[in-house]
Write a protein that holds these residues in place. Structure first.
Motif, PDB file in Angstrom:
ATOM      1  N   TYR A   1      -0.335  11.304   0.322  1.00 16.87           N
ATOM      2  CA  TYR A   1       0.307  12.187   1.295  1.00 16.87           C
ATOM      3  C   TYR A   1       0.980  13.394   0.638  1.00 16.87           C
ATOM      4  CZ  TYR A   1      -0.151   7.970   4.245  1.00 16.87           C
ATOM      5  OH  TYR A   1      -0.605   6.872   4.914  1.00 16.87           O
ATOM      6  N   VAL A   2       1.621  13.177  -0.517  1.00 12.58           N
ATOM      7  CA  VAL A   2       2.362  14.287  -1.118  1.00 12.58           C
ATOM      8  C   VAL A   2       1.439  15.384  -1.637  1.00 12.58           C
ATOM      9  CG1 VAL A   2       4.345  12.855  -1.713  1.00 12.58           C
ATOM     10  CG2 VAL A   2       2.539  13.211  -3.414  1.00 12.58           C
TER      11      VAL A   2
ATOM     12  N   LEU B   1       8.576  17.165  -4.691  1.00 11.00           N
ATOM     13  CA  LEU B   1       7.704  15.996  -4.615  1.00 11.00           C
ATOM     14  C   LEU B   1       7.225  15.754  -3.186  1.00 11.00           C
ATOM     15  CD1 LEU B   1       6.425  13.419  -5.786  1.00 11.00           C
ATOM     16  CD2 LEU B   1       8.649  12.292  -5.485  1.00 11.00           C
ATOM     17  N   GLY B   2       8.147  15.869  -2.236  1.00 12.15           N
ATOM     18  CA  GLY B   2       7.799  15.595  -0.844  1.00 12.15           C
ATOM     19  C   GLY B   2       8.166  14.192  -0.400  1.00 12.15           C
ATOM     20  N   ALA B   3       8.979  13.494  -1.205  1.00  6.99           N
ATOM     21  CA  ALA B   3       9.473  12.191  -0.758  1.00  6.99           C
ATOM     22  C   ALA B   3      10.260  12.334   0.539  1.00  6.99           C
ATOM     23  CB  ALA B   3      10.339  11.563  -1.843  1.00  6.99           C
TER      24      ALA B   3
ATOM     25  N   THR C   1       0.825  -1.215   0.000  1.00  4.41           N
ATOM     26  CA  THR C   1       0.000   0.000   0.000  1.00  4.41           C
ATOM     27  C   THR C   1       0.854   1.258   0.000  1.00  4.41           C
ATOM     28  OG1 THR C   1      -0.117   0.132   2.438  1.00  4.41           O
ATOM     29  CG2 THR C   1      -1.779  -1.228   1.315  1.00  4.41           C
ATOM     30  N   VAL C   2       2.194   1.084  -0.011  1.00  4.91           N
ATOM     31  CA  VAL C   2       3.081   2.228   0.175  1.00  4.91           C
ATOM     32  C   VAL C   2       2.933   3.257  -0.945  1.00  4.91           C
ATOM     33  CG1 VAL C   2       5.079   1.113  -0.936  1.00  4.91           C
ATOM     34  CG2 VAL C   2       5.440   2.909   0.760  1.00  4.91           C
TER      35      VAL C   2
ATOM     36  N   GLY D   1       9.152   8.075   3.831  1.00  2.63           N
ATOM     37  CA  GLY D   1       9.320   7.411   5.121  1.00  2.63           C
ATOM     38  C   GLY D   1       8.005   7.210   5.843  1.00  2.63           C
ATOM     39  N   VAL D   2       7.150   8.221   5.810  1.00  2.00           N
ATOM     40  CA  VAL D   2       5.841   8.113   6.450  1.00  2.00           C
ATOM     41  C   VAL D   2       5.049   6.961   5.835  1.00  2.00           C
ATOM     42  CG1 VAL D   2       3.623   9.275   6.810  1.00  2.00           C
ATOM     43  CG2 VAL D   2       5.756  10.568   7.070  1.00  2.00           C
ATOM     44  N   ALA D   3       4.995   6.924   4.508  1.00  2.00           N
ATOM     45  CA  ALA D   3       4.226   5.890   3.812  1.00  2.00           C
ATOM     46  C   ALA D   3       4.803   4.498   4.077  1.00  2.00           C
ATOM     47  CB  ALA D   3       4.197   6.181   2.312  1.00  2.00           C
ATOM     48  N   GLU D   4       6.126   4.403   4.179  1.00  2.00           N
ATOM     49  CA  GLU D   4       6.759   3.108   4.425  1.00  2.00           C
ATOM     50  C   GLU D   4       6.429   2.580   5.816  1.00  2.00           C
ATOM     51  OE1 GLU D   4      10.296   4.490   1.393  1.00  2.00           O
ATOM     52  OE2 GLU D   4      10.714   4.388   3.539  1.00  2.00           O
TER      53      GLU D   4
END
Length: 414
Positions: free
Chosen positions: A16-17, A142-144, A8-9, A149-152
């Motif tokens: 989120y971005v 992008l906001g990676a 789901t990442v 990290g949050v998504a992971e």
């Protein structure tokens, strides 16, 4: 373990971005921007939806949550942490993420802003040929950093909840505001967090593991000039603005700056100038891997200031130095298992660990000195703080695997 898992990442990251969480280095409030809480509220709702009952957002913008232990062993409580804010260096508003499937290894032409991510410049892209690369559209970051990290962390928690056969101790989840402005753990309640060891998910290329960071101080020079009407200023006016420019110009041109240093070399870097004739201020950051050298950098800067000010006896200047964070290795060397377990988890994910140093800092730098030894693990985020930012979907998936394996490693070694 992951062969049949539907990650789901990517979907989480794409959501989120699109939420603007840019922090503000000039703000005096905490968090520095209220909009960071917009993402925090979404994360709480998603955590609750997957079964984390205690997920909550506090008044300072921190998200705390717990994945309960499912083992009879007594396992140290570990924490996974990422920051929600994005850099003030480039707009984070109206981010339009794009997936470039099965990347061919060449330049990536973005649809807006005449932006081209050149593989000859961003050479890590060449290693990710065949991956699915996510970028912004060309006019924003992008906001990676650090929503990857949050998504992971979110996906890893989702995996562990749905695979109770994988034994682990209690895992604390922490999402912070204001990391990009150096205040990410300023209001953190360590007793409430209740973890013994931690990991920030805020690193770059696949396999990277950072257990050493800069030590950092901030410095401010305040110059008081003499303001006189310019029409009658001869032999009277002393411009604080011009003195500020002279101090900056006196800094070394071939050393001690970010643009002339690498590896473990430190620097003195002016980051902001503000002023009028009567008063001007220069903000600096001082960085070095050897903490004691920060005093040397401050003394060097003071000598420049005093040498310049000697030419202007009717003006005055002061230098103030403020501690920011310290090299996390000073704490991590006392707890070698924290880094060793991370290396083991990365290997279990099928990746060779890459010990690296951070020419910067993370929340983990300060957390390590607040009692939570905390190295930094890769997320895939690359070309940070600008419109060339990108992340590999496959890197994010490997980071998810690493988090899961790391929770398992701690349980096995307990």
């Amino acid at each position: 373990m992951f062969s049949d898992y539907k990650y789901t990442v990517t979907e989480r990251f794409m959501r989120y971005v699109q939420i603007d969480t840019q922090s503000d280095p000039l703000s005096k409030s905490f968090p520095s921007t209220e909009k960071q809480k917009d993402l925090g509220r979404l994360l709480v709702a998603e955590l609750q939806a997957i079964g984390i009952t205690d997920a909550a957002l506090d008044e300072h913008g921190y998200v705390y949550a717990t994945l309960p232990s499912n083992t009879e062993k007594k396992v140290p409580v570990i924490c996974f942490c990422s920051h929600m804010d994005t850099s003030a260096d480039s707009s984070g508003k109206d981010v339009k993420p794009i997936i470039h499937s099965n990347y061919d290894g060449g330049d990536i032409v973005l649809p807006e802003g005449d932006t081209i991510i050149k593989s000859s410049v961003h050479t890590y892209l060449q290693e990710r040929k065949g991956d699915d690369i996510i970028t912004a559209s060309g006019t924003t970051l992008l906001g990676a950093d650090d929503k990857a990290g949050v998504a992971e962390i979110m996906d890893a928690v989702n995996f562990l909840i749905n695979h109770p056969e994988i034994k682990h101790g209690a895992v604390r989840i922490l999402f912070t505001p204001d990391e990009e402005v150096g205040r990410g753990v300023e209001k953190l309640d360590m007793q409430k967090l209740g973890a013994q060891f931690g990991y920030t998910m805020d690193g770059g290329e696949r396999g990277s593991l950072e257990n050493e960071s800069f030590s950092a101080d901030g410095a401010k020079i305040v110059i008081k000039g003499v303001s006189v009407h310019p029409g009658t200023a001869k032999d009277k006016l002393i411009s604080a603005v011009k003195i500020a420019a002279e101090i900056i110009d006196a800094l070394p041109k071939d050393s001690l700056s970010p643009e002339t240093t690498e590896d473990r070399q430190g620097f003195i870097h002016p980051v902001r100038v503000n002023g009028i004739v009567e008063q001007a201020e220069i903000d600096f950051i001082l960085r070095d891997f050897i903490t004691s050298k920060l005093d040397e950098h401050a003394a060097f800067l003071r000598n420049i200031m005093e040498t310049v000010m000697a030419k202007y006896p009717q003006a005055s200047a002061t230098l103030t130095v403020t501690e920011q964070y310290r090299n996390m290795r000073e704490m991590l060397d006392l707890h070698p298992q924290v880094t060793a377990y991370a290396e083991e988890a990365i290997r279990r994910a099928g990746v060779e660990p890459l010990r690296m140093i951070i020419r910067g800092g993370t929340d983990g730098s300060r957390l390590s000195f607040m009692g939570l030894p905390c190295p930094n693990i890769f997320t895939g985020e690359m070309a940070l703080h600008g419109k060339y930012e990108y992340v590999s979907v496959q890197d994010m998936q490997k980071a998810v695997q690493t988090i899961v394996h790391l929770a398992q490693v701690w349980e096995e070694h307990s």
